[in-house]
Scaffold this active site. Structure first.
Site, PDB file in Angstrom:
ATOM      1  N   ASP A 136      42.261  44.788  49.303  1.00 14.81           N
ATOM      2  CA  ASP A 136      42.050  46.014  50.066  1.00 14.81           C
ATOM      3  C   ASP A 136      41.379  47.096  49.228  1.00 14.81           C
ATOM      4  O   ASP A 136      40.547  47.844  49.709  1.00 14.81           O
ATOM      5  CB  ASP A 136      43.400  46.565  50.560  1.00 14.81           C
ATOM      6  CG  ASP A 136      43.982  45.687  51.644  1.00 14.81           C
ATOM      7  OD1 ASP A 136      43.204  45.049  52.367  1.00 14.81           O
ATOM      8  OD2 ASP A 136      45.228  45.636  51.751  1.00 14.81           O
ATOM      9  N   ARG A 213      47.933  55.587  67.179  1.00 15.53           N
ATOM     10  CA  ARG A 213      48.971  54.598  66.876  1.00 15.53           C
ATOM     11  C   ARG A 213      48.592  53.896  65.579  1.00 15.53           C
ATOM     12  O   ARG A 213      47.423  53.556  65.393  1.00 15.53           O
ATOM     13  CB  ARG A 213      49.058  53.518  67.980  1.00 15.53           C
ATOM     14  CG  ARG A 213      49.664  53.979  69.275  1.00 15.53           C
ATOM     15  CD  ARG A 213      51.177  54.230  69.150  1.00 15.53           C
ATOM     16  NE  ARG A 213      51.745  54.618  70.425  1.00 15.53           N
ATOM     17  CZ  ARG A 213      51.734  55.847  70.931  1.00 15.53           C
ATOM     18  NH1 ARG A 213      51.180  56.830  70.243  1.00 15.53           N
ATOM     19  NH2 ARG A 213      52.256  56.105  72.107  1.00 15.53           N
ATOM     20  N   GLY A 214      49.559  53.649  64.722  1.00 11.17           N
ATOM     21  CA  GLY A 214      49.238  52.915  63.506  1.00 11.17           C
ATOM     22  C   GLY A 214      50.391  52.926  62.525  1.00 11.17           C
ATOM     23  O   GLY A 214      51.461  53.489  62.778  1.00 11.17           O
ATOM     24  N   ARG A 216      52.239  53.800  58.896  1.00 11.82           N
ATOM     25  CA  ARG A 216      52.251  54.969  58.005  1.00 11.82           C
ATOM     26  C   ARG A 216      51.670  54.555  56.650  1.00 11.82           C
ATOM     27  O   ARG A 216      52.319  54.618  55.611  1.00 11.82           O
ATOM     28  CB  ARG A 216      53.680  55.497  57.848  1.00 11.82           C
ATOM     29  CG  ARG A 216      53.728  56.833  57.150  1.00 11.82           C
ATOM     30  CD  ARG A 216      55.111  57.435  57.187  1.00 11.82           C
ATOM     31  NE  ARG A 216      55.111  58.747  56.551  1.00 11.82           N
ATOM     32  CZ  ARG A 216      55.666  59.001  55.359  1.00 11.82           C
ATOM     33  NH1 ARG A 216      56.279  58.051  54.691  1.00 11.82           N
ATOM     34  NH2 ARG A 216      55.618  60.217  54.850  1.00 11.82           N
ATOM     35  N   ARG A 221      48.624  60.974  57.758  1.00  8.27           N
ATOM     36  CA  ARG A 221      48.876  60.788  59.192  1.00  8.27           C
ATOM     37  C   ARG A 221      50.093  61.587  59.676  1.00  8.27           C
ATOM     38  O   ARG A 221      50.250  61.796  60.873  1.00  8.27           O
ATOM     39  CB  ARG A 221      49.071  59.285  59.478  1.00  8.27           C
ATOM     40  CG  ARG A 221      47.847  58.479  59.074  1.00  8.27           C
ATOM     41  CD  ARG A 221      48.029  56.980  59.154  1.00  8.27           C
ATOM     42  NE  ARG A 221      46.759  56.302  58.892  1.00  8.27           N
ATOM     43  CZ  ARG A 221      46.497  55.045  59.138  1.00  8.27           C
ATOM     44  NH1 ARG A 221      47.427  54.262  59.650  1.00  8.27           N
ATOM     45  NH2 ARG A 221      45.316  54.524  58.889  1.00  8.27           N
ATOM     46  N   PHE A 253      43.361  48.200  71.287  1.00  4.12           N
ATOM     47  CA  PHE A 253      42.236  49.145  71.198  1.00  4.12           C
ATOM     48  C   PHE A 253      41.810  49.640  72.571  1.00  4.12           C
ATOM     49  O   PHE A 253      41.539  50.818  72.766  1.00  4.12           O
ATOM     50  CB  PHE A 253      41.039  48.476  70.518  1.00  4.12           C
ATOM     51  CG  PHE A 253      41.144  48.443  69.019  1.00  4.12           C
ATOM     52  CD1 PHE A 253      41.275  49.613  68.288  1.00  4.12           C
ATOM     53  CD2 PHE A 253      41.092  47.241  68.334  1.00  4.12           C
ATOM     54  CE1 PHE A 253      41.359  49.596  66.907  1.00  4.12           C
ATOM     55  CE2 PHE A 253      41.180  47.209  66.956  1.00  4.12           C
ATOM     56  CZ  PHE A 253      41.314  48.383  66.241  1.00  4.12           C
ATOM     57  N   ALA A 270      39.597  52.518  54.017  1.00  4.58           N
ATOM     58  CA  ALA A 270      39.098  52.909  55.344  1.00  4.58           C
ATOM     59  C   ALA A 270      39.813  52.074  56.409  1.00  4.58           C
ATOM     60  O   ALA A 270      40.138  50.913  56.172  1.00  4.58           O
ATOM     61  CB  ALA A 270      37.597  52.674  55.417  1.00  4.58           C
ATOM     62  N   ARG A 273      39.785  50.924  62.464  1.00  4.33           N
ATOM     63  CA  ARG A 273      39.801  51.427  63.847  1.00  4.33           C
ATOM     64  C   ARG A 273      38.555  52.245  64.197  1.00  4.33           C
ATOM     65  O   ARG A 273      38.169  52.274  65.351  1.00  4.33           O
ATOM     66  CB  ARG A 273      41.063  52.236  64.151  1.00  4.33           C
ATOM     67  CG  ARG A 273      41.187  53.548  63.451  1.00  4.33           C
ATOM     68  CD  ARG A 273      42.292  54.430  64.004  1.00  4.33           C
ATOM     69  NE  ARG A 273      43.592  53.838  64.216  1.00  4.33           N
ATOM     70  CZ  ARG A 273      44.452  53.438  63.278  1.00  4.33           C
ATOM     71  NH1 ARG A 273      44.097  53.543  62.008  1.00  4.33           N
ATOM     72  NH2 ARG A 273      45.623  52.941  63.581  1.00  4.33           N
TER      73      ARG A 273
HETATM   74  N1  UDP Z   1      45.965  49.150  65.679  1.00  4.19           N
HETATM   75  C1  UDP Z   1      45.862  49.087  67.047  1.00  4.19           C
HETATM   76  N2  UDP Z   1      46.914  49.501  67.807  1.00  4.19           N
HETATM   77  C2  UDP Z   1      48.048  49.973  67.272  1.00  4.19           C
HETATM   78  C3  UDP Z   1      48.157  50.031  65.873  1.00  4.19           C
HETATM   79  C4  UDP Z   1      47.106  49.624  65.097  1.00  4.19           C
HETATM   80  O1  UDP Z   1      44.846  48.660  67.562  1.00  4.19           O
HETATM   81  O2  UDP Z   1      48.955  50.336  68.038  1.00  4.19           O
HETATM   82  C5  UDP Z   1      44.845  48.712  64.843  1.00  4.19           C
HETATM   83  C6  UDP Z   1      44.253  49.873  64.055  1.00  4.19           C
HETATM   84  O3  UDP Z   1      43.326  50.574  64.818  1.00  4.19           O
HETATM   85  C7  UDP Z   1      43.652  49.191  62.844  1.00  4.19           C
HETATM   86  C8  UDP Z   1      44.604  48.008  62.632  1.00  4.19           C
HETATM   87  O4  UDP Z   1      45.308  47.811  63.866  1.00  4.19           O
HETATM   88  O5  UDP Z   1      42.380  48.686  63.101  1.00  4.19           O
HETATM   89  C9  UDP Z   1      45.595  48.289  61.528  1.00  4.19           C
HETATM   90  O6  UDP Z   1      46.169  49.574  61.767  1.00  4.19           O
HETATM   91  P1  UDP Z   1      47.124  50.262  60.723  1.00  4.19           P
HETATM   92  O7  UDP Z   1      47.451  51.638  61.158  1.00  4.19           O
HETATM   93  O8  UDP Z   1      48.255  49.343  60.463  1.00  4.19           O
HETATM   94  O9  UDP Z   1      46.297  50.253  59.403  1.00  4.19           O
HETATM   95  P2  UDP Z   1      44.986  51.039  58.977  1.00  4.19           P
HETATM   96  O10 UDP Z   1      43.981  49.962  58.745  1.00  4.19           O
HETATM   97  O11 UDP Z   1      44.566  51.984  60.048  1.00  4.19           O
HETATM   98  O12 UDP Z   1      45.407  51.726  57.760  1.00  4.19           O
END
Ligand code: UDP
Length: 389
Positions: A136, A213-214, A216, A221, A253, A270, A273
């Site tokens: 990552d 949504r996501g 932490r 955030r 999404f 990054a 999303r």
């Molecule tokens: N995601 C989603 N719906 C949710 C939560 C996450 O589509 O309810 C997608 C989010 O947009 C990203 C991926 O899952 O592309 C991982 O999200 P997360 O917040 O875990 O990690 P990020 O990559 O944003 O740090």
């Protein structure tokens, strides 16, 4: 790196010469209550990234390649630089249109995703060797004395990694979600899926609230989640994963397109999303500018999205949302331009073109011949059975 550039970067000074560390920075802006001047200025400065709308020569993201390879332009990439980089990623070689890599790799699914993309362009590539970081986190901290080259999908202003398209553009895996354990989906499919979801709900019918949504994965955030608790009629922002705290279910999404204002934050690096939510035809509020992917600098603040500083307070985010509600026509126009940019200039063919141009330009800088490693394996197309996982 030239000394002058090192000094400029050490002090975070952005110069006209656009040092790698300084590039992509959104000029800091005060949280004023009138955003119209920002929008007018941004539109005045904005020029379409390609002379032809279909961008057949991949001009739209070309500057990023030039900028990332800039530090190597003068002295080139030597054998000893390659030898140092090898420990930081997966070694790939392209020889006579065939792709080879080291047999043991971390994250084999991520490698398979990238390979899927590379196999489509292998015949157009020169002989070349590169190191792909599939972790990552980027691997070449600025001012560490180590110069790379290492290819990474996401970098910050404090890294010298060369950006390449993320493994998640391709089909084989992608980051897993509760409802999508095999990943968020291949980008070509997701583009169509998201455009269809956007078409189902017009701007007037979107709920006029902020949405997130996501995980932490970054404390940046928290501010929005706090605002959501305080003003649920203005924002619905909740964690789907947060150690030791209450969480809610993930929302796909396409479900995001119901809302007018969609928040994007950096996470570990990054977040994947951004490109998806831009396709909702909702207004994207992009918080912070630390983390980049290869296409970020082609998107312009106030033209394609609304930028917000990573240290924005609960109050300033609240004011921003109230302002956007009051300037609904401006918000809708930015949302439409954000959609159009991703729809027209972040097609799978643009991603593939980026890889092709990047490797062609990078190969010109290599000062050593690519010599086939006897223990490397040839990368071949995955069978259908393997592609499911
Ligand atoms: N995601 C989603 N719906 C949710 C939560 C996450 O589509 O309810 C997608 C989010 O947009 C990203 C991926 O899952 O592309 C991982 O999200 P997360 O917040 O875990 O990690 P990020 O990559 O944003 O740090």
């Amino acid at each position: 790196l030239p000394l002058a550039l090192l000094l400029l970067c050490a002090f975070q000074v952005c110069s006209a010469s656009e040092g790698k560390c300084c590039a992509n920075r959104v000029a800091p802006w005060n949280f004023s209550l009138d955003f119209v001047p920002h929008i007018l200025h941004a539109l005045d400065q904005y020029r379409p990234c390609s002379s032809q709308p279909s961008d057949p020569d991949c001009e739209c993201h070309a500057l990023t390649i030039r900028r990332d390879l800039g530090p190597y332009a003068e002295a080139g990439i030597t054998r000893s630089m390659m030898a140092q980089s090898r420990r930081l990623g997966v070694v790939y070689q392209v020889i006579d249109g065939r792709i080879y890599r080291q047999p043991e790799v971390p994250h084999p699914k991520r490698c398979a995703d990238v390979e899927d993309m590379l196999l489509g362009i292998a015949g157009e590539l020169p002989n070349v060797e590169f190191i792909l970081n599939v972790r990552d986190w980027p691997q070449v901290p600025f001012l560490s004395g180590f110069t790379g080259p290492v290819f990474s999908h996401s970098v910050s202003h404090q890294h010298l990694d060369i950006m390449c398209p993320a493994w998640s553009f391709s089909s084989v895996s992608g980051p897993p979600l509760q409802r999508f354990p095999h990943g968020i989906g291949q980008w070509g499919h997701m583009r169509r899926h998201m455009a269809a979801a956007a078409a189902q709900v017009s701007w007037e019918h979107k709920q006029p609230i902020g949405f997130f949504r996501g995980t932490r994965s970054s404390t940046e955030r928290d501010t929005l989640v706090r605002l959501s608790r305080r003003s649920p009629d203005l924002v619905d922002a909740q964690y789907t994963s947060n150690v030791g705290a209450e969480t809610v279910d993930e929302v796909p999404f396409s479900g995001h397109c119901q809302y007018k204002y969609l928040f994007n934050f950096g996470g570990i690096t990054a977040s994947f999303r951004l490109r998806h939510i831009l396709l909702c035809k909702s207004l994207v509020l992009h918080v912070g500018d630390q983390w980049q992917e290869f296409f970020y600098s082609s998107l312009k603040p106030w033209v394609h999205y609304v930028p917000a500083p990573s240290n924005a307070t609960v109050e300033s985010l609240e004011q921003l949302l109230v302002y956007l509600r009051l300037h609904d026509d401006l918000a809708e126009e930015i949302a439409e331009r954000g959609f159009q940019f991703v729809w027209q200039h972040l097609r799978l063919q643009d991603v593939q073109c980026y890889w092709r141009n990047l490797l062609q330009e990078y190969a010109k800088l290599l000062k050593c011949r690519v010599e086939q490693e006897p223990e490397f394996i040839e990368v071949r197309k995955q069978t259908k059975a393997l592609q499911k996982f």
